[in-house]
Design a protein around this motif. Structure first.
Motif, PDB file in Angstrom:
ATOM      1  N   GLN A   1       0.810  -1.220   0.000  1.00  0.00           N
ATOM      2  CA  GLN A   1       0.000   0.000   0.000  1.00  0.00           C
ATOM      3  C   GLN A   1       0.845   1.274   0.000  1.00  0.00           C
ATOM      4  OE1 GLN A   1      -0.850  -2.635   2.090  1.00  0.00           O
ATOM      5  NE2 GLN A   1      -2.547  -3.266   0.776  1.00  0.00           N
TER       6      GLN A   1
ATOM      7  N   LEU B   1       1.433   3.252  -3.103  1.00  0.00           N
ATOM      8  CA  LEU B   1       0.395   4.157  -3.603  1.00  0.00           C
ATOM      9  C   LEU B   1       0.611   5.596  -3.141  1.00  0.00           C
ATOM     10  CD1 LEU B   1      -2.741   1.922  -2.902  1.00  0.00           C
ATOM     11  CD2 LEU B   1      -1.665   2.333  -5.127  1.00  0.00           C
ATOM     12  N   LEU B   2       1.577   5.809  -2.246  1.00  0.00           N
ATOM     13  CA  LEU B   2       1.797   7.139  -1.669  1.00  0.00           C
ATOM     14  C   LEU B   2       2.020   8.225  -2.723  1.00  0.00           C
ATOM     15  CD1 LEU B   2       2.191   8.990   0.771  1.00  0.00           C
ATOM     16  CD2 LEU B   2       4.575   8.235   0.879  1.00  0.00           C
TER      17      LEU B   2
ATOM     18  N   ILE C   1       0.993   8.416  -5.767  1.00  0.00           N
ATOM     19  CA  ILE C   1      -0.253   8.655  -6.508  1.00  0.00           C
ATOM     20  C   ILE C   1      -1.221   9.483  -5.670  1.00  0.00           C
ATOM     21  CG2 ILE C   1      -2.240   7.534  -7.587  1.00  0.00           C
ATOM     22  CD1 ILE C   1      -0.432   5.126  -8.130  1.00  0.00           C
ATOM     23  N   PHE C   2      -1.387   9.088  -4.409  1.00  0.00           N
ATOM     24  CA  PHE C   2      -2.331   9.809  -3.550  1.00  0.00           C
ATOM     25  C   PHE C   2      -1.808  11.198  -3.186  1.00  0.00           C
ATOM     26  CE2 PHE C   2      -4.070   5.549  -2.907  1.00  0.00           C
ATOM     27  CZ  PHE C   2      -5.427   5.821  -3.015  1.00  0.00           C
TER      28      PHE C   2
ATOM     29  N   ILE D   1      -2.985  13.216  -6.094  1.00  0.00           N
ATOM     30  CA  ILE D   1      -4.434  13.362  -6.175  1.00  0.00           C
ATOM     31  C   ILE D   1      -4.985  14.176  -5.011  1.00  0.00           C
ATOM     32  CG2 ILE D   1      -6.630  12.109  -6.164  1.00  0.00           C
ATOM     33  CD1 ILE D   1      -5.170   9.777  -7.500  1.00  0.00           C
ATOM     34  N   LEU D   2      -4.568  13.825  -3.771  1.00  0.00           N
ATOM     35  CA  LEU D   2      -5.154  14.427  -2.569  1.00  0.00           C
ATOM     36  C   LEU D   2      -4.254  15.472  -1.917  1.00  0.00           C
ATOM     37  CD1 LEU D   2      -6.597  11.145  -0.952  1.00  0.00           C
ATOM     38  CD2 LEU D   2      -7.817  12.841  -2.326  1.00  0.00           C
TER      39      LEU D   2
ATOM     40  N   GLN E   1      -6.204  13.680   4.961  1.00  0.00           N
ATOM     41  CA  GLN E   1      -7.109  12.895   4.125  1.00  0.00           C
ATOM     42  C   GLN E   1      -6.341  11.826   3.346  1.00  0.00           C
ATOM     43  OE1 GLN E   1      -9.315  15.225   1.295  1.00  0.00           O
ATOM     44  NE2 GLN E   1     -10.485  13.483   0.527  1.00  0.00           N
ATOM     45  N   MET E   2      -5.184  12.203   2.802  1.00  0.00           N
ATOM     46  CA  MET E   2      -4.352  11.254   2.074  1.00  0.00           C
ATOM     47  C   MET E   2      -3.864  10.146   3.002  1.00  0.00           C
ATOM     48  SD  MET E   2      -0.863  10.414   1.692  1.00  0.00           S
ATOM     49  CE  MET E   2      -0.014  11.897   2.229  1.00  0.00           C
ATOM     50  N   LYS E   3      -3.430  10.522   4.208  1.00  0.00           N
ATOM     51  CA  LYS E   3      -2.932   9.534   5.162  1.00  0.00           C
ATOM     52  C   LYS E   3      -4.037   8.578   5.600  1.00  0.00           C
ATOM     53  CE  LYS E   3      -1.734  10.991   9.238  1.00  0.00           C
ATOM     54  NZ  LYS E   3      -1.038  11.490  10.442  1.00  0.00           N
TER      55      LYS E   3
ATOM     56  N   THR F   1      -6.674   7.743   3.922  1.00  0.00           N
ATOM     57  CA  THR F   1      -7.002   6.862   2.802  1.00  0.00           C
ATOM     58  C   THR F   1      -6.045   5.684   2.733  1.00  0.00           C
ATOM     59  OG1 THR F   1      -7.860   8.752   1.555  1.00  0.00           O
ATOM     60  CG2 THR F   1      -7.328   6.763   0.310  1.00  0.00           C
ATOM     61  N   LEU F   2      -4.749   5.948   2.864  1.00  0.00           N
ATOM     62  CA  LEU F   2      -3.762   4.870   2.821  1.00  0.00           C
ATOM     63  C   LEU F   2      -3.907   3.939   4.022  1.00  0.00           C
ATOM     64  CD1 LEU F   2      -0.540   6.660   1.544  1.00  0.00           C
ATOM     65  CD2 LEU F   2      -1.860   4.896   0.373  1.00  0.00           C
TER      66      LEU F   2
END
Length: 252
Positions: A102, A105-106, A108-109, A112-113, A118-120, A122-123
Motif C-alpha cells: 500500500q 500508492l503514496l 499517486i495519492f 491526487i489528494l 485525508q491522504m494519510k 485513505t492509505l
C-alpha cells in the motif's frame, strides 16, 4: 522467576548489549547514541510542545482509517464469505489487493489528494481493509452448516440474518483481523508521516533525523512502539469482553 521479572531481565540485557556495543564498538553517536542519551530524550519529548499534537494526529488518523476499513471490510467480507459464487469470482482481485504494497500508492495519492490527513487516512484505510476483509470472509465461510440450514428453512430476513447470525458467528475471525489491522494502522500512519510532510510522530521523527538529533528520532520510534503495545493491549481486552462466550466454550 515470574513473567514480569523475565520481561524486565530481557530489557536489561538488551540495554547492556546496546551500551557495551556503543562504548566499545566505535559506533558514532550520530548513528546510534548511547542508551542513556535516548532515555533522556524520551523524557525530554514529554516537555516539547510539538510532541502532543504529533501524537494526537497519528492516533486520530489511524483511528479514522481503521474505522473506515472495519465498516467496509466486515460488511463486504461477511457478504462475500456467505455467498460462494461471489467469493470465487472475487478471489483473484482480493489476493492481488492484499499482496500489493500500500505504501507504493503514496506518490499517486500525494498527487491526487495532496500532503494532508485525508491522504494519510485513505492509505491507512486501504492497508487495514484487507486483513479485516479476509478474516471476515473466513469467518462467514466457517459458519456452522446446521445454523445456516436453520436460518434458510425459517426464511429469516437478510438484515436479521446478518446482524444476529452471520456477524456473531464470524466475530472470532473478525476480531483477529481487527487485531492485525490495529497494528497496521499505526505502522502505515508512521510510514506515511516519515515519507511525506504530514503531521504526526513519523514527521517529527524525520525532522529529528534531518537535524541529526538521532537520540530524539529513536525516542519518537520508541513512543510509536509504546503506542502500538498499548493499542494492542486495549484490543485484547475488547476481544475478551466481546468473545466471552467463545472463550468460555474453549476453556470448557
Amino acid at each position: 522467576m515470574t513473567l514480569a521479572v523475565r520481561r524486565f531481565a530481557t530489557f536489561a540485557v538488551v540495554g547492556i548489549v546496546w551500551a557495551l556495543g556503543v562504548q566499545f564498538g566505535n559506533i558514532s553517536p550520530a548513528v546510534l547514541p548511547q542508551i542513556t542519551d535516548v532515555a533522556f530524550a524520551v523524557i525530554e519529548l514529554l516537555g516539547r510542545e510539538t510532541f502532543y499534537p504529533a501524537l494526537f494526529a497519528t492516533v486520530r488518523d489511524a483511528a479514522i482509517g481503521l474505522a473506515i476499513a472495519s465498516i467496509l471490510g466486515i460488511v463486504a467480507g461477511v457478504v462475500i464469505g456467505a455467498t460462494p459464487p461471489v467469493e470465487r469470482s472475487t478471489r483473484l482481485i482480493i489476493d492481488f489487493g492484499r499482496s500489493f504494497p500500500q505504501i507504493a500508492l503514496l506518490p499517486i495519492f500525494l498527487l491526487i489528494l495532496g500532503a494532508n490527513s485525508q491522504m494519510k487516512i485513505t492509505l491507512i484505510a486501504i492497508g487495514c481493509f484487507f486483513p479485516i476483509l479476509l478474516q471476515s470472509i473466513y469467518g462467514a465461510r466457517r459458519m456452522d452448516s446446521t445454523l445456516s440450514d436453520t436460518v434458510r428453512a425459517f426464511r429469516i430476513p437478510w438484515r436479521l440474518r446478518f446482524f444476529r447470525v452471520m456477524l456473531p458467528s464470524a466475530s472470532p475471525f473478525i476480531l483477529t483481523g481487527f487485531r492485525i489491522a490495529v497494528v497496521v494502522s499505526i505502522l502505515v500512519a508512521v510510514a506515511v508521516e516519515i515519507t511525506s510532510p504530514v503531521q504526526g510522530i513519523g514527521r517529527e521523527l524525520a525532522l529529528a533525523r534531518n537535524y541529526y538529533e538521532t537520540d530524539i528520532a529513536i525516542a519518537y520510534a520508541i513512543y510509536a512502539g509504546i503506542l502500538g503495545v498499548l493499542v494492542n493491549a486495549a484490543v485484547d481486552q475488547l476481544e475478551r469482553r466481546i468473545l466471552r462466550w467463545h472463550l468460555s466454550d474453549k476453556e470448557a
